[in-house]
Every structure is written in C-alpha cells, then in structure tokens.
Design an enzyme around this catalytic site. Sequence first.
Site, PDB file in Angstrom:
ATOM      1  N   LYS A 207      -6.137  -1.733  -0.858  1.00 39.72           N
ATOM      2  CA  LYS A 207      -7.006  -1.650   0.309  1.00 39.72           C
ATOM      3  C   LYS A 207      -7.428  -3.046   0.761  1.00 39.72           C
ATOM      4  O   LYS A 207      -7.519  -3.334   1.959  1.00 39.72           O
ATOM      5  CB  LYS A 207      -8.245  -0.816   0.000  1.00 39.72           C
ATOM      6  CG  LYS A 207      -8.002   0.677  -0.074  1.00 39.72           C
ATOM      7  CD  LYS A 207      -7.715   1.270   1.308  1.00 39.72           C
ATOM      8  CE  LYS A 207      -7.587   2.781   1.222  1.00 39.72           C
ATOM      9  NZ  LYS A 207      -7.283   3.394   2.527  1.00 39.72           N
TER      10      LYS A 207
ATOM     11  N   TYR B  93       0.856  -1.177   0.000  1.00 41.64           N
ATOM     12  CA  TYR B  93       0.000   0.000   0.000  1.00 41.64           C
ATOM     13  C   TYR B  93       0.893   1.228   0.000  1.00 41.64           C
ATOM     14  O   TYR B  93       1.942   1.234  -0.619  1.00 41.64           O
ATOM     15  CB  TYR B  93      -0.976  -0.050   1.181  1.00 41.64           C
ATOM     16  CG  TYR B  93      -2.132   0.896   0.968  1.00 41.64           C
ATOM     17  CD1 TYR B  93      -2.932   0.782  -0.158  1.00 41.64           C
ATOM     18  CD2 TYR B  93      -2.394   1.913   1.855  1.00 41.64           C
ATOM     19  CE1 TYR B  93      -3.979   1.662  -0.392  1.00 41.64           C
ATOM     20  CE2 TYR B  93      -3.436   2.797   1.643  1.00 41.64           C
ATOM     21  CZ  TYR B  93      -4.221   2.670   0.508  1.00 41.64           C
ATOM     22  OH  TYR B  93      -5.242   3.558   0.272  1.00 41.64           O
TER      23      TYR B  93
ATOM     24  N   ASN C  93       0.544  11.844   0.861  1.00 40.60           N
ATOM     25  CA  ASN C  93       1.398  10.766   0.388  1.00 40.60           C
ATOM     26  C   ASN C  93       1.214  10.611  -1.117  1.00 40.60           C
ATOM     27  O   ASN C  93       0.233  11.121  -1.663  1.00 40.60           O
ATOM     28  CB  ASN C  93       1.094   9.445   1.133  1.00 40.60           C
ATOM     29  CG  ASN C  93      -0.368   9.094   1.142  1.00 40.60           C
ATOM     30  OD1 ASN C  93      -0.993   9.035   0.091  1.00 40.60           O
ATOM     31  ND2 ASN C  93      -0.925   8.862   2.313  1.00 40.60           N
TER      32      ASN C  93
ATOM     33  N   GLU D 288     -13.422   4.723  -2.588  1.00 42.69           N
ATOM     34  CA  GLU D 288     -12.006   5.053  -2.426  1.00 42.69           C
ATOM     35  C   GLU D 288     -11.490   5.897  -3.587  1.00 42.69           C
ATOM     36  O   GLU D 288     -11.709   5.561  -4.747  1.00 42.69           O
ATOM     37  CB  GLU D 288     -11.188   3.756  -2.327  1.00 42.69           C
ATOM     38  CG  GLU D 288      -9.720   3.936  -2.047  1.00 42.69           C
ATOM     39  CD  GLU D 288      -9.455   4.408  -0.614  1.00 42.69           C
ATOM     40  OE1 GLU D 288      -8.435   5.087  -0.401  1.00 42.69           O
ATOM     41  OE2 GLU D 288     -10.269   4.091   0.280  1.00 42.69           O
ATOM     42  N   ASP D 289     -10.808   6.989  -3.266  1.00 37.47           N
ATOM     43  CA  ASP D 289     -10.068   7.812  -4.218  1.00 37.47           C
ATOM     44  C   ASP D 289     -10.911   8.343  -5.372  1.00 37.47           C
ATOM     45  O   ASP D 289     -10.497   8.315  -6.537  1.00 37.47           O
ATOM     46  CB  ASP D 289      -8.841   7.051  -4.733  1.00 37.47           C
ATOM     47  CG  ASP D 289      -7.721   7.054  -3.701  1.00 37.47           C
ATOM     48  OD1 ASP D 289      -7.899   7.683  -2.646  1.00 37.47           O
ATOM     49  OD2 ASP D 289      -6.676   6.428  -3.938  1.00 37.47           O
TER      50      ASP D 289
ATOM     51  N   ARG E 184      -8.663  10.355  -8.276  1.00 38.89           N
ATOM     52  CA  ARG E 184      -7.801  11.073  -7.343  1.00 38.89           C
ATOM     53  C   ARG E 184      -7.030  10.050  -6.520  1.00 38.89           C
ATOM     54  O   ARG E 184      -7.353   9.770  -5.382  1.00 38.89           O
ATOM     55  CB  ARG E 184      -8.640  11.984  -6.447  1.00 38.89           C
ATOM     56  CG  ARG E 184      -7.839  12.872  -5.514  1.00 38.89           C
ATOM     57  CD  ARG E 184      -6.881  13.799  -6.255  1.00 38.89           C
ATOM     58  NE  ARG E 184      -7.574  14.659  -7.198  1.00 38.89           N
ATOM     59  CZ  ARG E 184      -8.120  15.828  -6.876  1.00 38.89           C
ATOM     60  NH1 ARG E 184      -8.083  16.252  -5.651  1.00 38.89           N
ATOM     61  NH2 ARG E 184      -8.701  16.555  -7.809  1.00 38.89           N
TER      62      ARG E 184
ATOM     63  N   ASP F 116     -13.399   6.088   2.621  1.00 42.27           N
ATOM     64  CA  ASP F 116     -12.244   6.081   3.508  1.00 42.27           C
ATOM     65  C   ASP F 116     -11.451   7.378   3.435  1.00 42.27           C
ATOM     66  O   ASP F 116     -10.895   7.823   4.436  1.00 42.27           O
ATOM     67  CB  ASP F 116     -11.332   4.891   3.173  1.00 42.27           C
ATOM     68  CG  ASP F 116     -10.132   4.817   4.093  1.00 42.27           C
ATOM     69  OD1 ASP F 116     -10.325   4.785   5.317  1.00 42.27           O
ATOM     70  OD2 ASP F 116      -8.985   4.829   3.592  1.00 42.27           O
ATOM     71  N   ASP F 117     -11.392   8.009   2.264  1.00 39.14           N
ATOM     72  CA  ASP F 117     -10.644   9.269   2.125  1.00 39.14           C
ATOM     73  C   ASP F 117     -11.266  10.360   2.979  1.00 39.14           C
ATOM     74  O   ASP F 117     -10.566  11.211   3.528  1.00 39.14           O
ATOM     75  CB  ASP F 117     -10.620   9.721   0.661  1.00 39.14           C
ATOM     76  CG  ASP F 117     -10.087   8.642  -0.246  1.00 39.14           C
ATOM     77  OD1 ASP F 117      -8.935   8.250  -0.070  1.00 39.14           O
ATOM     78  OD2 ASP F 117     -10.849   8.182  -1.114  1.00 39.14           O
TER      79      ASP F 117
END
Length: 632
Positions: free
Chosen positions: A258, A187, A502, A329-330, A240, A354-355
């Site tokens: 994930k 990850y 990150n 996610e993202d 993203r 989660d973001d």
Amino acid sequence: AKKWDDDDDDDERSGEEEEEETSNSSGVLRGRRSTVARRGSRRHVLTVLGTIPASVDVVKNVSFPIPSEALTPNQTIAISKTSEEMSSTSSFVDPTIDSMGYHALSDNKVYHNMATSDKEARGLVGLLPAGDRTSEETETLRAKKSLDACGTDFERYKVLVGLQNRDEQTFYNLLRANVEELLPILYTPTVGEACVRFGEILDRPRGLWVSLNDCGKVEKLVKRWRNENVKIAVITDGERILGLGDQGANGMGISVGKGMVYAASGVNPEWLLPVQIDTGTNNEDHLKDPLYVGLRKNRERSQKYDLLIEETVFAIRKRYGDDVIIHFEDFAPRNAFRILKKFQDVPGVVTYNDDIQGTAAVTLAGLIASTRIENVLPLEKQKVLFFGAGQANLGAADLFVRALKSRGLREEDALKRVWLFDSKGMVTTSRVDFADLSNEKKRFARIEPEKVFDAADVLSAVQLCQPTALIGAAAVPNAFSKPVLQEMAKNNKRPIVFALSNPTSRAECTAKQAYDYTSGKVVFASGTKFPLDSATPQFQPGFANNAFIFPGVARGAIAAKASSVTSGMFLAAAERLAQEVTKEDLAVGSVFPRTIDTLGDTARSVGVAVVRRAKQDGVAELDRNVAALVAV
C-alpha cells in the site's frame, strides 16, 4: 475484495551503549542515536567516520551512527567534553552527511550505485568503482535491465524489493516511470503470492513490527522508526489478506505494498509507515513453516488484542501528531468494522479502512461511470446484487445507498435496490440465523414475504432478484458461471458485472468469460487486471483498483488538515473518479481510467474533491484555494 467473510464469530543493549531520544523544541520526537557515554544532559560524541582519508585529522559538527571501534590508528579525533560538536581544522566533510564509509553502502537513502553523491566526502573511494558518476536515468536503466531478465512476476517482485532496500531513490524513479507495468507486481495480484511466501523473501524489514510481546512498550518501538515526518500509517493484522485469508505476520507485504501505491501516486515515501500487528495466526501451514517470521501461536482473541491496537495507534499519534492518518488494511470482518468505528468515535483521529471505504468508493465510481454508456440505466434505477457480504461489499452497499440518497431517494427506497448474498444464501429477515448477523448485514436484510428471495445459489438469486448489476467480492472462483452471466444478459440490455476478488485465482469470472457468455453486452470490471483478448480488441475491461481512491483521499485529508475522514469524502472521491473516465475509455467498455500511469494526476483530482467535501462537512481546518491546498 475478500473471501467469504460472513461472520463476526468465527531493550536491552550490550556494553556501555545506550539509546537516546532527541526532540525538537516542541517536544516531537526526532529520532535516536547511539552513544557510549553521557554526562549530565549532554552527549559525548564518540561515534566517528568508518572510512576517512588519513590526512583528515578531525571532523567538525558531525555526529555519525558509526561505532568508535571503526577508528584506525592514523585517525585523530578531537572530542569536546562540553558539547556535541567535533572541532576541526578541515571542512572536508559535509556536516549534513549521516552515513559514512562502508555504512553508507547499506543505507538505502544514501547509496545510489554509480550515481551516489559525495563519494569522496563519504569515504566511499575504493568502495565503489572508479568510473564517472552516472545520471539517475542510467541507474533507472540499470535497474530495468535486471527486472527484464526475470522470468516470473514473483522474481520481479523480489528484485524490486531488493532494489528498494538497497537504493531507494532508483526504486522510486523506476516505479514512477513505469507505474502501469510495476504496480501489478508490487501490489495486486503479485503481492498475494509475496505474502504467502514472505518468509522466503525477508530481506531488510521495511516497516514497524508490533507483537503481543511488545505490550506496554509500543511507544518505544515507534520512536525507533527512522523517518521524522510520517503522515500515513498503514496498519494490518494480516488476518484477511486479499482473498487468501489469514497470513499472520506475512501481512507486512500488504502494508508495504500500500505504501508503494501511495508513493506511485505522488505521496512522499518519507510520509509512510507500514505497520504489522502480530497477535498470532490460525494458518497452520505458516505455524509449521520454519521460515515463518511471526509469533508461533494461534490468534489472540482476548482484550489484549484491542489493547495492543489502541496502544499502537496512540503511540503513532503521540510521535507524529494528531493529524497522522491511520489507514487500516486487511483486517477480518470480525474486527474491521468495530475497530474502524472505535477510532472514528475518538475525536480528532483521522482514520479509514481501505477494504471497506476504498473498495466502496471505487465500486461506486465504476457504477456511476457505467451509467454514461448507452442503454445502461441511471444510477437511481440500478438494482444491485452483491455476491459476498464481507467488508468490501458491505462498504460498497452503504456508499451506493448514500449516492442514491444524494440523488433524491429516501433511505428506505434506496435500501430496496440492494440485495446481499453470503455463504448461506440471500440475506433476509426470514433467515434462521438472522439474529446472529452483524448489524452491518442486518441493515440490508430484505423483508420479503414467504421467503421469496431465499435463493440457495447465485443463479437462483439472479433469477429471483433480476438485478441490473452483479458485484462479486467473495473470492469464490467461477461463481459467475455461464448460466449466471447469460441470465444477466437476458434480463438487461447492458448488464453490469464486476468481479472484484483478487488475486486472479479468486476472481468470480474472467473478462473473456464475461464477454463471451453475454455476447459482448456486459459492462465488465475486475479487481485484478486481465490481459486483453486479441480476438476481441474492441473490449478493454475496467480495472477496479483502489489505487484510484485512497491516495487521493489521503492527499485531500492532509491538505485540508481534516480532523476526520467522513463518508461524504469517500462519496466525493467516487464521484470525481467517475468523471476521470473519458469517452475513449467508455467506448471500449472501460468504466475506469485505462491507464494507471497517470495515477498521480488522478490522486490530485480526487484530492481536490475530497478537500471540498471536507470543508462542506466541517472537518477541514484551512480555508484557502483548493488547488493550492492539494499541491502536496
């Protein structure tokens, strides 16, 4: 943590072969098998063993996904024309075995290198070396040796992906025995490079790919997924990815990553379904790359995009049940909040992003844990400047306000302890673009006279606001410069600085910079784990990893059979994670557990807290002992 967010503007089969869907008595789809003939409602089993000793004439009670062309002249098969059973004069073959012969070598759930079981029954004699069957520990050692021979983390990533595709059991044994070492490879930060270079490493795809070409057919695609008991679907559209922007279909690396975090935290890998929604990409480098794996078109911005997301979510829920978790996610900010809210508003959909929510909980946990360090102000007296106003920091600001309210502050007073700084400066009601801001941003816009907080850069913002905590999630490298850090140290006995962006190349500052420029006063954490500095062994920076949060939230939601995932459940997760930080962690300045080798234990503790809060919020179905509930 993401890069500048700011705005919401910006089958056919050959021959006679056909597919058949099987179902259990409750109607839940349980998979598909290949057949070459069908009569009435019964299938005629014409699939047979790929390799079998000539002495075995017939096989009993087994249906294998092997083409009939694999038959040899010496193999005699008795086929019942009225049932799916094969009659047999020998019980040589285990009827529970799915993959046989050469096909077993490419089945990652069966192939276990020299530790593969049932070699003779599976017809693998001659296809594997004749040595004794090895132990699982030996296979894990063999895999570790291959990994240690790699020169870079990206090479290690490729070796691990190959191992997962080849021998799933050894992969997860290796991962769970070496979480601390391997999670940063599987990850963040290495997965960022893996997404950028996904076309170079595409081996056997490890998820479900849904594109615009599949509109109206997604249910059929979902039925093709191998696992029967999916409980968590990790869905991304790849727009993203970390702080790297639009990676298009290459975003599958994130969904898979994930899933690996879930597995490392004790979640059964069979429960996981990585999903990539491919609606194009605006990344010109990928569109020109001959190795790019996705649709070669710009992103779809019409209603087709929403319809495809909806179709995918409801197809997954139709096959796996209403309590399957939809983990977003993202997604880019323009879609992340509205899609999350859309499905949160559908009764019975169990979902989170989660973001937004996972990052919020881990950030809040770090703030709460920081208050246990000497000379750090209590949480209700903290003033937080969020650098970057994307989904990560907006989620964190919201959960911070909720935590303050739970400690007795009124909402209007809690909001006054938050400042947002985006790519255009401080978020205030006096900004010329205020009317164009998203509702999520407007909530935190400061109402100040004479533009007193209209700072144009981070240093000015720190000087004007004098925050006690500075949290970066804008993916702007070196934004927390020496003057900024010195100003934080000047205004606070123990300033809190979290550089959450990150991968490493996007971090607002490094751990060394934070300690050096504040003369060691800073309480520091980062979204990417920085190496320890031998010159300052007394400092071990905290690793603000969402892996401390979302697996526990999922385990708790599953255990409680939650009908939704509430903000209160994420608040409970944050409070519990803060309690997991030991005195020894705090003594070296780490506001998160220093090791992630115990990720499974942390996920269980967080899960217990989530179950309790789910009951409190009225979204849990079961009412029994919490500890028993979370033993999943």
